[in-house]
Design an enzyme around this catalytic site. Structure first.
Site, PDB file in Angstrom:
ATOM      1  N   TYR A 117       0.853  -1.189   0.000  1.00  0.00           N
ATOM      2  CA  TYR A 117       0.000   0.000   0.000  1.00  0.00           C
ATOM      3  C   TYR A 117       0.884   1.232   0.000  1.00  0.00           C
ATOM      4  CZ  TYR A 117      -2.873   3.836   1.669  1.00  0.00           C
ATOM      5  OH  TYR A 117      -3.499   5.052   1.792  1.00  0.00           O
ATOM      6  N   GLU A 205      -3.487   7.805  -3.702  1.00  0.00           N
ATOM      7  CA  GLU A 205      -3.427   6.484  -3.083  1.00  0.00           C
ATOM      8  C   GLU A 205      -3.215   5.403  -4.133  1.00  0.00           C
ATOM      9  OE1 GLU A 205      -5.950   4.775   0.515  1.00  0.00           O
ATOM     10  OE2 GLU A 205      -7.089   4.642  -1.353  1.00  0.00           O
TER      11      GLU A 205
END
Length: 394
Positions: A117, A205
């Protein structure tokens, strides 16, 4: 402002950040053609909506159809696209009504060795962007933060120069990345941070961030939100706005110069000032009601703007009563009172209206309402007004 995944990936690609090859399709036939053009043995068909959780999301009338699906032929790509396009996709972020899928992204398969991530946001506490990475790729970061916060690694960086090399190496070491991946990470992370700063992002993101078998970093997914206050510098990004993904009433309010957010309750709120609007919603809930919106007309709104605010409120079929709560500082109570009268004449009220006025020109405003002949319930203070509007919908 939000944009679609395919648009975000194009911005990354233009900045030299690695993303898989992909093609947007708006028909099943275009999806089949895109699969053939990509030329691989496997591809992914991804619904394009402004919401996360698409992989676990399902089509409203076909719960077996996910929003993201692997395909191994042009015919399969066509079939999956047909099952998604023109349908409502329900995810954890859309609510039960879902969002209409108007396009899909056909993306080449990827040699996935590991999923991570990565995200960048502004840390207001230190007035710097913060780069976050985690070994828990493919998982909602909120879940990681709630259950394993120690797995979220953070590095603040100077927006004028981006993260330093030692910061990237430190993150790589903590994540167990080595060899060719470190070199790839230097280019990938620097490019990503540059995009974040130069486009006035509020959120960038990558989830999941993929490490391939050869050690390269690739953005398998991308979410980008932008600071609306900086959009005047980026007409090319404004051009990416998809109004079909936004609440029509919120778009209309913004065009009128109003701050409006639609909620799920049945008591409409018209207030001046963001803090007072929040307090108004809180006190409605305190007394057992549910606000249907946040609406701040601001301190400089004119009669036309306030009248338009009433139109927006009353167009919501869920609204069963309206509370007008005005504390006149810059805003004059006479302006609101005149707008109430004008709105009643031009729009009409078919629900109870509770009005609480205080502040600048309050006596004149109350007189305008009293002499208008309009059936208005007057609130003597905020608590009294809240109780009366809740009782009106009981």
């Amino acid at each position: 402002m939000k944009i679609h995944e395919y648009q975000a990936k194009q911005l990354l690609r233009d900045a030299g950040v690695a993303v898989p090859r992909n093609i947007v399709a708006k028909t099943p036939e275009e999806a089949a053609k895109a699969y053939e053009e990509l030329g691989g043995k496997i591809a992914v068909v991804k619904a394009q909506i402004h919401a996360g959780g698409r992989g676990k999301g399902t089509i409203k009338d076909n719960p077996d159809q996910r929003g993201v699906q692997l395909v191994k032929s042009a015919d399969e790509a066509k079939a999956v696209a047909a099952a998604l396009l023109g349908k409502e996709l329900i995810t954890i972020q859309t609510g039960p009504e879902g969002k209409l899928v108007n396009q899909v992204l056909i993306e080449e398969g990827c040699d996935i060795a590991r999923e991570l991530y990565m995200g960048i946001v502004l840390d207001r506490a230190v007035a710097k962007p913060v780069l976050m990475m985690s070994s828990e790729g493919g998982t909602e970061i909120e879940e990681v933060a709630a259950h394993s916060p120690e797995k979220i690694l953070k590095e603040h960086f100077d927006p004028s120069r981006g993260p330093d090399a030692f910061q990237v190496r430190k993150l790589c070491k903590k994540l167990g990345l080595e060899g060719a991946t470190i070199k790839s990470a230097m280019k990938f992370i620097s490019g990503l941070c540059k995009v974040y700063v130069e486009t006035d992002c509020s959120l960038l993101e990558i989830n999941p961030l993929v490490i391939t078998g050869s050690g390269d970093m690739i953005a398998l997914d991308c979410k980008m939100n932008f600071d609306s206050n900086g959009l005047f510098r980026h007409p090319e990004i404004v051009a990416l706005r998809d109004l079909s993904e936004e609440e029509p009433a919120e778009v209309k309010a913004a065009d009128t110069g109003l701050s409006y957010v639609k909620l799920e309750g049945n008591i409409g709120c018209l207030v001046n000032g963001a803090g007072l609007a929040m307090a108004t919603m809180d006190i409605i809930k305190l007394h057992g009601g549910e606000p249907s919106n946040f609406l701040d007309v601001g301190g400089g709104a004119n009669v036309d703007q306030v009248t338009e605010a009433f139109r927006i409120l009353l167009a919501d079929k869920n609204v069963k009563a309206v509370l007008v709560n005005i504390f006149g500082g810059i805003m004059r109570c006479t302006t609101i009172a005149t707008a109430v009268v004008e709105a009643y004449k031009s729009v009409g009220f078919n629900v109870p209206l509770v009005v609480r006025l205080e502040g600048t020109e309050v006596e004149q405003g109350r007189k305008i309402l009293a002499e208008s002949g309009i059936p208005i319930i007057i609130g003597d203070g905020l608590t009294d007004a809240a109780k009366k509007v809740v009782a009106a919908v009981a």
